[in-house]
Design a protein around this motif. Structure first.
Motif, short mmCIF file in Angstrom:
data_model
loop_
_atom_site.label_atom_id
_atom_site.label_comp_id
_atom_site.label_asym_id
_atom_site.label_seq_id
_atom_site.Cartn_x
_atom_site.Cartn_y
_atom_site.Cartn_z
N ASP A 185 4.39 -7.63 38.69
CA ASP A 185 3.77 -7.71 37.19
C ASP A 185 4.32 -8.68 36.20
O ASP A 185 4.27 -9.39 34.61
CB ASP A 185 3.20 -6.81 36.97
N LYS A 186 6.04 -7.94 36.40
CA LYS A 186 6.76 -8.80 34.88
C LYS A 186 7.21 -9.89 35.81
O LYS A 186 6.69 -11.02 34.70
CB LYS A 186 7.90 -7.46 35.39
N PHE A 187 6.95 -9.93 36.74
CA PHE A 187 7.70 -11.74 37.62
C PHE A 187 6.64 -12.66 36.89
O PHE A 187 6.15 -13.80 36.27
CB PHE A 187 7.72 -11.51 38.48
N LEU A 188 5.12 -12.58 36.85
CA LEU A 188 3.99 -12.47 36.47
C LEU A 188 3.99 -13.06 35.08
O LEU A 188 3.89 -14.47 34.20
CB LEU A 188 2.36 -12.07 37.54
N ASN A 189 3.86 -11.72 34.06
CA ASN A 189 3.66 -12.23 32.84
C ASN A 189 4.93 -12.20 32.17
O ASN A 189 4.71 -13.95 31.36
CB ASN A 189 3.93 -10.63 31.45
N LYS A 190 6.12 -13.07 32.56
CA LYS A 190 6.56 -14.05 31.79
C LYS A 190 7.47 -15.03 32.19
O LYS A 190 7.80 -16.11 31.65
CB LYS A 190 8.33 -12.72 32.41
N TYR A 191 6.68 -15.66 33.70
CA TYR A 191 6.72 -16.41 33.69
C TYR A 191 5.75 -17.64 34.02
O TYR A 191 5.24 -18.56 34.24
CB TYR A 191 7.49 -16.98 35.18
N PHE A 192 4.24 -16.65 33.65
CA PHE A 192 3.48 -17.63 34.03
C PHE A 192 2.47 -17.05 33.13
O PHE A 192 1.96 -17.81 31.98
CB PHE A 192 2.52 -16.41 35.54
N LEU A 193 1.84 -15.83 32.36
CA LEU A 193 0.57 -15.75 31.74
C LEU A 193 0.74 -15.97 30.34
O LEU A 193 -0.33 -16.04 29.87
CB LEU A 193 0.06 -13.99 32.22
N SER A 194 2.13 -15.80 29.80
CA SER A 194 2.81 -15.59 28.63
C SER A 194 2.82 -17.03 28.57
O SER A 194 2.82 -17.27 27.33
CB SER A 194 3.69 -14.98 28.72
N LYS A 195 2.25 -17.84 29.46
CA LYS A 195 2.58 -20.01 29.48
C LYS A 195 1.69 -19.50 29.41
O LYS A 195 1.24 -21.34 29.43
CB LYS A 195 3.47 -20.06 29.67
N GLY A 196 -0.26 -19.10 29.47
CA GLY A 196 -1.07 -19.45 29.43
C GLY A 196 -1.21 -19.66 31.49
O GLY A 196 -2.09 -21.29 31.13
N LYS A 197 -0.50 -20.00 32.05
CA LYS A 197 -0.61 -20.47 33.27
C LYS A 197 -1.39 -19.11 34.56
O LYS A 197 -0.68 -18.11 34.20
CB LYS A 197 0.57 -21.46 33.61
N GLN A 198 -1.18 -19.92 35.97
CA GLN A 198 -1.04 -18.92 36.54
C GLN A 198 -0.36 -19.79 38.08
O GLN A 198 -0.35 -20.84 37.49
CB GLN A 198 -2.62 -18.52 36.89
N PRO A 199 -0.41 -19.06 38.77
CA PRO A 199 0.54 -19.04 39.84
C PRO A 199 0.02 -20.22 40.86
O PRO A 199 -1.55 -19.65 41.35
CB PRO A 199 1.15 -17.95 40.79
N LYS A 200 0.65 -21.20 40.76
CA LYS A 200 -0.42 -22.39 42.22
C LYS A 200 -1.26 -21.65 43.93
O LYS A 200 -1.74 -22.47 44.27
CB LYS A 200 0.22 -23.38 42.28
N TYR A 201 0.26 -20.54 44.29
CA TYR A 201 -0.84 -20.15 44.87
C TYR A 201 -2.14 -18.92 45.52
O TYR A 201 -2.47 -19.62 45.71
CB TYR A 201 0.01 -18.47 45.34
N TYR A 202 -2.67 -19.29 44.18
CA TYR A 202 -3.65 -18.22 43.57
C TYR A 202 -4.51 -19.93 43.68
O TYR A 202 -6.26 -19.34 44.38
CB TYR A 202 -4.12 -17.87 42.49
N ASP A 203 -4.32 -20.42 43.79
CA ASP A 203 -5.47 -21.72 43.88
C ASP A 203 -5.76 -21.60 45.11
O ASP A 203 -6.69 -22.71 46.22
CB ASP A 203 -4.56 -23.35 43.37
#
Length: 396
Positions: A376-394
């Motif tokens: 969750d920390k990794f997701l928030n720091k590098y993706f969600l806080s910047k309005g993005k989501q990992p490409k993995y979810y595509d």
């Protein structure tokens, strides 16, 4: 007749003021190729120059070469001195180097034709690479392909000290966007930073320039908020014993998870298999099709088996972020940089290859393989806080 510099820069980029010597170098090289290829001058009308920049060797050299219309000596002031060997001369150009023009990109690999590419063998190769970029920009203007990207394909090339310095500065200043320039570094694992350039930049800020104590490294971990379960990149490097080398050459870089640390020791688990299971499986199946008997020698587990290693290192023997100097092993927090190619299935179930940057690669591999980390920390720091989501979810 003359062409304005902003007509040659990538779409969306407008230069309003020269702030760095690298920007002056780019203008000088653009002027060289507008003259060589178009027989026209280069104009920088309405583009200012930082007052400190006119006191530099770059300014002195550019004024003397007279390739840019609108850049003149400062009244009643002597031009700054410069060493001509530090620059790519007006008589030098890269018009004959071995470039592969493809749809949407131009590929340069120094090893593709060393004789033709010897034009870049100068004392300061960084200036020669600016010339290469300028040549491509002018060719793009001629061919009316403004966003054709230069790819410096050096994944199998030993980087020379500092040869991308100016290009990296132009990237960081926003002049050379990701859409127009990509440098592929030699990698083992995730990514090789342009290490010499990183160290030089930090040392200009009085960092990474001395031996750091265990207490300083421990304080750095706390200050940066690094916790057990956080993801870092674990680098290893070697030093040239024949010369006074305090920078070293990177050997490998792998994603790692902090499993524990205290005032004396840090425990890392690093992952040498930087592929999703499907990526690894398709790669090995491809090898089996080429190597007789290999398929029979493998078990189903061999197709997806990952390797990791846990190590405990005394803090005085490992570099921690900018508290790094002469250590063979060091860690940095991940950055959004170079790419790996991973295999996924599209909506129809067909296999497709997708390029993922470092952050996307780490998330995809760890998520796919069930690696325990501070997700969750990794997701928030590098993706969600910047309005993005990992490409993995595509693709899942």
């Amino acid at each position: 007749m003359s062409i304005h510099i902003n007509d040659l820069l990538p779409e969306g980029v407008k230069l309003k003021e020269f702030k760095t010597g690298s920007e002056l170098l780019l203008a000088y090289e653009l002027g060289k190729y507008t003259k060589l290829l178009l027989e026209e001058g280069l104009s920088v009308d309405n583009v200012g120059i930082d007052t400190e920049l006119v006191q530099t060797a770059h300014f002195g050299f550019i004024v003397d070469c007279e390739l840019i219309e609108g850049i003149e000596p400062v009244a009643e002031t002597d031009l700054p001195d410069y060493d001509i060997a530090d620059f790519f001369l007006p008589s030098q150009n890269v018009s004959k180097v071995d470039l592969l023009f493809e749809e949407g990109c131009v590929i340069f690999n120094f090893n593709s034709n060393k004789r033709a590419n010897s034009a870049l063998n100068t004392k300061n190769r960084s200036t020669a690479y600016v010339s290469l970029m300028a040549f491509v920009l002018v060719k793009n203007y001629i061919d009316q392909t403004p966003n054709r990207k230069l790819i410096i394909d050096h994944e199998e090339y030993e980087q020379q000290n500092g040869e991308y310095d100016d290009l990296i500065k132009l990237q960081r200043s926003g002049i050379l966007l990701e859409s127009i320039l990509k440098i592929k570094y030699k990698t083992q694992g995730v990514i090789q930073l342009p290490w010499q350039d990183v160290v030089k930049e930090y040392r200009e800020k009085e960092l990474m320039n001395r031996v750091y104590s265990s207490n300083e490294k421990y304080a750095f971990l706390l200050k940066e908020g690094l916790e057990i379960g956080d993801v870092v990149l674990r680098y290893s490097r070697t030093f040239d014993q024949k010369v006074e080398d305090t920078i070293g050459t990177l050997k490998s870089c792998y994603p790692a998870v902090i499993r524990d640390y205290n005032e004396e020791v840090i425990v890392l688990e690093y992952y040498r298999t930087v592929e999703t299971r499907l990526t690894q499986q398709t790669r090995i199946e491809g090898l089996c099709a080429k190597v007789d008997g290999l398929k029979e020698a493998l078990t189903p587990d061999d197709l997806v088996r990952a390797t990791s290693r846990e190590e405990s290192i005394f803090l005085d023997a490992v570099g921690i972020g900018t508290c790094t100097y002469l250590e063979d092993t060091f860690i940095f927090e991940p950055v959004e940089s170079d790419e790996t190619e991973q295999t996924f299935k599209d909506k129809d179930g067909s296999l497709i290859k997708v390029e993922l940057n470092t952050l996307d690669t780490i998330f995809a591999v760890f998520e796919d393989r069930g690696v325990p980390f501070n997700r969750d920390k990794f997701l928030n720091k590098y993706f969600l806080s910047k309005g993005k989501q990992p490409k993995y979810y595509d693709y899942v």
